[in-house]
Design an enzyme around this catalytic site. Structure first.
Site, mmCIF file in Angstrom:
data_model
loop_
_atom_site.group_PDB
_atom_site.id
_atom_site.type_symbol
_atom_site.label_atom_id
_atom_site.label_comp_id
_atom_site.label_asym_id
_atom_site.label_seq_id
_atom_site.Cartn_x
_atom_site.Cartn_y
_atom_site.Cartn_z
ATOM 1 N N ARG A 185 -7.353 2.673 13.329
ATOM 2 C CA ARG A 185 -8.235 1.521 13.158
ATOM 3 C C ARG A 185 -8.186 0.605 14.392
ATOM 4 O O ARG A 185 -9.168 -0.058 14.718
ATOM 5 C CB ARG A 185 -7.949 0.757 11.858
ATOM 6 C CG ARG A 185 -9.129 -0.123 11.444
ATOM 7 C CD ARG A 185 -8.908 -0.822 10.124
ATOM 8 N NE ARG A 185 -9.426 -0.094 8.975
ATOM 9 C CZ ARG A 185 -10.695 -0.096 8.577
ATOM 10 N NH1 ARG A 185 -11.608 -0.778 9.249
ATOM 11 N NH2 ARG A 185 -11.068 0.587 7.519
ATOM 12 N N GLU A 230 0.853 -1.193 0.000
ATOM 13 C CA GLU A 230 0.000 0.000 0.000
ATOM 14 C C GLU A 230 0.887 1.240 0.000
ATOM 15 O O GLU A 230 0.661 2.189 -0.744
ATOM 16 C CB GLU A 230 -0.937 0.005 1.221
ATOM 17 C CG GLU A 230 -1.831 1.240 1.258
ATOM 18 C CD GLU A 230 -2.873 1.251 2.367
ATOM 19 O OE1 GLU A 230 -3.220 0.174 2.883
ATOM 20 O OE2 GLU A 230 -3.349 2.334 2.716
ATOM 21 N N GLU A 283 -10.530 -8.256 4.131
ATOM 22 C CA GLU A 283 -9.820 -8.326 5.407
ATOM 23 C C GLU A 283 -10.558 -9.051 6.536
ATOM 24 O O GLU A 283 -9.917 -9.751 7.327
ATOM 25 C CB GLU A 283 -9.484 -6.900 5.885
ATOM 26 C CG GLU A 283 -8.482 -6.191 5.011
ATOM 27 C CD GLU A 283 -8.434 -4.700 5.336
ATOM 28 O OE1 GLU A 283 -9.395 -3.999 4.969
ATOM 29 O OE2 GLU A 283 -7.472 -4.264 5.963
HETATM 30 N N1 MTE Z 1 -6.111 -11.542 -1.327
HETATM 31 C C1 MTE Z 1 -5.052 -11.924 -2.072
HETATM 32 N N2 MTE Z 1 -5.120 -13.072 -2.755
HETATM 33 N N3 MTE Z 1 -3.920 -11.167 -2.142
HETATM 34 C C2 MTE Z 1 -3.805 -9.985 -1.430
HETATM 35 O O1 MTE Z 1 -2.776 -9.313 -1.502
HETATM 36 N N4 MTE Z 1 -4.898 -8.408 0.130
HETATM 37 C C3 MTE Z 1 -5.906 -8.268 1.179
HETATM 38 C C4 MTE Z 1 -7.268 -8.736 0.690
HETATM 39 N N5 MTE Z 1 -7.168 -10.029 0.073
HETATM 40 C C5 MTE Z 1 -4.913 -9.572 -0.630
HETATM 41 C C6 MTE Z 1 -6.071 -10.394 -0.632
HETATM 42 C C7 MTE Z 1 -6.044 -6.907 1.661
HETATM 43 S S1 MTE Z 1 -4.957 -6.365 2.819
HETATM 44 C C8 MTE Z 1 -7.042 -6.076 1.233
HETATM 45 S S2 MTE Z 1 -7.230 -4.536 1.878
HETATM 46 C C9 MTE Z 1 -7.995 -6.484 0.195
HETATM 47 O O2 MTE Z 1 -7.732 -7.794 -0.285
HETATM 48 C C10 MTE Z 1 -7.924 -5.486 -0.945
HETATM 49 O O3 MTE Z 1 -8.726 -5.821 -2.005
HETATM 50 P P1 MTE Z 1 -10.298 -5.469 -2.061
HETATM 51 O O4 MTE Z 1 -10.446 -4.079 -1.562
HETATM 52 O O5 MTE Z 1 -10.610 -5.609 -3.489
HETATM 53 O O6 MTE Z 1 -10.954 -6.469 -1.182
HETATM 54 N N1 HPA Z 2 -7.541 0.759 5.809
HETATM 55 C C1 HPA Z 2 -6.591 0.339 4.981
HETATM 56 N N2 HPA Z 2 -5.715 1.113 4.430
HETATM 57 C C2 HPA Z 2 -5.770 2.402 4.726
HETATM 58 C C3 HPA Z 2 -6.738 2.922 5.586
HETATM 59 C C4 HPA Z 2 -7.679 2.046 6.149
HETATM 60 O O1 HPA Z 2 -8.570 2.424 6.928
HETATM 61 N N3 HPA Z 2 -6.527 4.236 5.684
HETATM 62 C C5 HPA Z 2 -5.450 4.500 4.920
HETATM 63 N N4 HPA Z 2 -5.002 3.404 4.332
HETATM 64 MO MO1 MOS Z 3 -5.240 -3.866 3.100
HETATM 65 S S1 MOS Z 3 -4.122 -3.874 4.802
HETATM 66 O O1 MOS Z 3 -6.124 -2.432 3.601
HETATM 67 O O2 MOS Z 3 -4.075 -3.342 1.978
#
Ligand code: MTE
Ligand code: HPA
Ligand code: MOS
Length: 765
Positions: free
Chosen positions: A304, A226, A704
């Site tokens: 958070r 990120e 998550e």
């Molecule tokens: N799933 C896979 N296969 N690989 C990843 O890197 N990242 C996770 C989750 N699932 C991840 C994953 C995290 S930290 C987040 S915030 C969300 O996917 C981000 O994607 P989304 O917002 O589309 O759910």
């Molecule tokens: N979640 C995940 N990533 C972030 C956030 C959050 O609330 N705020 C800034 N980056």
């Molecule tokens: Mo997920 S820790 O919000 O990239």
């Protein structure tokens, strides 16, 4: 719809950063870094390295044309160290040469002179010395101090939870090449293309419009990309800019583990007060977050933790304070759950502590205090659509929690060496970036006049399946088949000012924007069809135009052609910003989340009390997906998140020595769950619910939340240990590695003799 990447992934045809066809003349880059955790940097001698055959350049902070600064929230992180070194692995400069191998040899010839300074690795020590990243924050509701005296039970304690290595399969990397007129193209393995664009621009001292960042996909990010993908992209961009040549960097796994930040370790003090009938009346907690040497995303992660410090429970009197403590470790960063899991873990420790002392099982307290409709959270949001209780009850109904508890009890009564433990883990996770201003996204849709469609959004595909969900949104909105639609890479020229794909909000935010863009084009197409067919109530299904319920002779292609010939716009760019949400930081109150995701898991483990090893028998859970738009994709996220959370709580052990050196710096010493250690039986049931209007197609965010079911793994092991060694005082200190389990099993009195245990081998080895 099958995950659209599945076909190429299994054939090895998907293009990751290191698979990009190399441009002729591509150079390779390698950063060199601080070998110590804290020191004054006196001299960097690069002459021997720079003179080597095949080495093109060595860059230091003085070579940066713009600002030597990459901090996102707080400007406290130089790209290359200047006078002081703050953590082992901190980049000092960049070697660029004809091959990665040459760069590695050159790296050994860099001579550093430094004067070592005292090191802090412990967040409590940092707090004592006033080393904070940002001022502490407190979330408060009611007044715990006024109710302690009314409580029948009050307990105080301390709990520690360690960090976690992201271990994305694709390590960090980037590839940049110069374009005409001082412009630069950057291919990056990042969750935040705009962060990369902004930082490349400011470090190079050029405007953002001269920087194009492109992301095809990531081999996993989990939060680790990120913010922390930026540095490497900026380094290769700097080299490409200065040398006017393509420059590439793909990180070695051990460098990645050593140099990058991880999930934040926390050390916390809690105080919990309960009434006679086990209602939690008050909870007070102080969290000491180990932020590492720079802010990175720590202030947001801290926030958070506070939002989730009471997990899925209603507590009328809460005071939660969090300190972000500066230590001499690599800056810790986002990791699936983003501080939420740590906040919840401490709450669960407080409940387990209370249960031990009262002499009941923790699930009795958990169940009594689950959130209900209309409850007010410490941050001011009134809870709606609460499924904390219903998912628990559904678990009971489907899997029989009480029956499982009985089975565990009778197993433990008839076994000496092997003990089972069971834990129930409810979760409640808020969906939206906690920073309200980040909750927006855009989509760009082109319908070409041959009827094919291309979609760009700000979402980054990292394995979570967001591109598959976006494809479904486009197809369903238009009424056309999947073969017609292509989801393009994430590119800052096509989509500007993106928030990172994070906070589980990628599909919601980008999907909503995509829906809007598709609907705009669709409205124009419908008008064309109406004029031509004379009907009303026009829609498209399976590539055919339907008028007044009847399939017409007009196909999607015919309609697009007709619209094109009538000079109707076939492209649209749409912007979506989550409505309703707001938060006032000066009061620490508001309505920060679009909605919440709920669920309950039951985890069962068998511990070999002779060896300290354990095996998870089963995880059975009920999860709230809303109305899932893709069950296999969502189940993949649930399984993956669960196992990642269990790994964090059990076998994954980050070990830094007193000198700030990472001891578990490779896969031989840092153990992650494999096919043998995942639960034998994982049962997933989706709770039947209405979904939520702010979730894309009412399909709730899933990225998550399931990670937090993994917390139950810790408490299941703990319960098994208690069955073996009921009188031992067990500290709260995650992860529960087999070594720690063994120590706890042996603490003070051990009731079964080792001799007796050896005679009962239940097949664990
Ligand atoms: N799933 C896979 N296969 N690989 C990843 O890197 N990242 C996770 C989750 N699932 C991840 C994953 C995290 S930290 C987040 S915030 C969300 O996917 C981000 O994607 P989304 O917002 O589309 O759910
Ligand atoms: N979640 C995940 N990533 C972030 C956030 C959050 O609330 N705020 C800034 N980056
Ligand atoms: Mo997920 S820790 O919000 O990239």
């Amino acid at each position: 719809m099958i995950n659209i990447d599945a076909h190429n992934h299994v054939r090895g045809k998907s293009v990751y950063l290191d698979d990009i066809q190399e441009i002729q003349g591509t150079l390779f880059a390698l950063p060199f870094y601080s070998p110590v955790a804290h020191a004054v940097l006196e001299c960097v001698d690069t002459s021997k390295a720079a003179q080597m055959e095949g080495i093109e350049a060595v860059f230091l902070h003085g070579d940066i044309p713009g600002e030597n600064q990459i901090g996102g929230i707080v400007p406290d992180e130089p790209l290359f160290a200047e006078k002081e070194l703050h953590f082992r692995g901190q980049p000092i400069g960049l070697i660029v040469g004809k091959s990665e191998f040459l760069c590695r040899s050159a790296r050994e010839k860099i001579a550093l002179k430094f004067e070592e300074l005292p090191i802090i690795t412990d967040p409590r020590e940092a707090a004592q010395k006033g080393q904070f990243i940002v001022p502490p924050r407190t979330f408060e509701i009611g007044s715990p101090d006024k109710v302690w005296s009314e409580c029948a039970h009050v307990f105080k304690g301390r709990a520690d939870v360690n960090g976690q290595e992201h271990l994305y399969i694709e390590s960090q990397g980037a590839y940049a090449w110069p374009r005409e007129d001082g412009c630069i193209y950057v291919a990056s393995s990042t969750q935040g293309p705009t962060a990369v664009q902004r930082t490349v621009a400011s470090v190079l001292g050029i405007p953002m419009h001269k920087v194009e960042v492109n992301v095809q996909r990531l081999g996993g990010g989990f939060g680790g990309k990120e913010d922390q993908a930026t540095a490497w992209a900026v380094m290769v961009a700097l080299a490409a800019f200065k040398l006017n040549k393509p420059v590439k960097f793909s990180m070695h796994r051990m460098d990645d583990m050593l140099m990058t930040g991880k999930r934040h370790p926390y050390s916390s003090d809690y105080k919990i007060g309960l009434s006679k009938d086990l209602k939690i009346l008050a909870y007070e907690v102080a969290h000491y977050q180990n932020a590492g040497a720079a802010a990175d995303l720590s202030p947001a992660v801290l926030e958070r933790t506070l939002f989730h410090s009471t997990n899925a429970y209603f507590v009328p009197n809460v005071k939660a304070t969090a300190f972000s403590c500066r230590t001499n470790l690599p800056p810790n960063t986002a990791f699936r759950g983003f501080g939420g899991p740590q906040g919840k873990f401490i709450m669960e420790c407080a409940i387990a502590h209370a249960a031990d002392k009262i002499g009941i099982s923790a699930d009795v307290i958990q169940r009594k205090n689950l959130l209900s409709e209309g409850d007010l959270m410490p941050y001011g949001q009134k809870m709606e659509g609460v499924l904390a209780g219903p998912t628990w009850e559904e678990c009971e109904k489907l899997y029989g929690i009480q029956r499982m508890k009985e089975e565990v009890k009778s197993f433990n009564e008839s076994n000496g060496r092997f003990k089972k433990g069971l834990a129930v883990q409810p979760i409640c996770f808020g969906i939206s970036f906690t920073n309200t201003m980040m909750n927006h996204a855009r989509a760009l849709v082109h319908v070409y006049h041959d009827g094919s469609v291309v979609v760009s959004t700000g979402a980054v595909e990292m394995g979570q399946g967001v591109n598959t969900k976006l494809l479904q949104v486009a197809c369903d909105t238009f009424g056309i088949r999947a073969q017609r639609v292509k989801i393009e890479s994430t590119n800052t020229l096509r989509i500007a000012n993106t928030s990172p794909t994070a906070a589980s909000a990628g599909a919601d935010l980008n999907g909503k924007a995509l829906q809007m863009a598709c609907n705009c084009i669709l409205d124009r197409l419908k008008k064309v069809a109406e004029e031509s067919l004379g009907g009303t109530n026009i829609y498209i299904r399976n590539d055919r135009v339907i008028s007044d319920g009847e399939e017409t002779s007009m196909s999607w292609n015919d309609l697009v052609q007709m619209a094109f010939s009538k000079r109707v716009g076939l492209s649209e760019h749409a912007h979506y910003a989550t409505p309703v949400i707001h938060f006032d930081k000066s009061k620490e109150k508001g309505h920060p989340f679009a909605y919440h995701v709920y669920g309950t898991a039951v985890i069962c483990v068998t511990v070999d009390c002779l060896k300290g090893i354990y095996k998870f028998d089963s995880v059975k859970l009920v999860h709230d997906c809303g109305i899932s738009m893709n069950i296999p994709v969502d189940n993949g996220q649930i399984e993956g998140g669960l196992v990642q959370g269990m790994g964090w709580m059990t076998m994954e052990e980050l070990l830094y020595d007193k000198k700030g050196r990472l001891m578990s710096n490779a896969l031989s010493t840092y153990k992650v769950p494999d096919i043998y250690s995942v639960p034998e039986d994982i049962a997933i049931s989706h709770f039947k619910s209405e979904g939520h209007e702010l979730a894309i197609k009412k399909s709730k965010a899933v990225g998550e939340p399931p990670l937090m079911y993994g917390l139950g793994a810790y408490f299941a092991i703990r319960n098994a240990i208690k069955a073996f060694n009921p009188r031992a005082h067990l500290a709260f200190d995650a992860p529960y590695t087999p070594e720690k389990v063994l120590m706890d099993l042996c603490k003070k009195t051990v009731s079964t003799s080792v001799h007796q245990m050896q005679s009962e081998d239940a097949g664990l080895s």
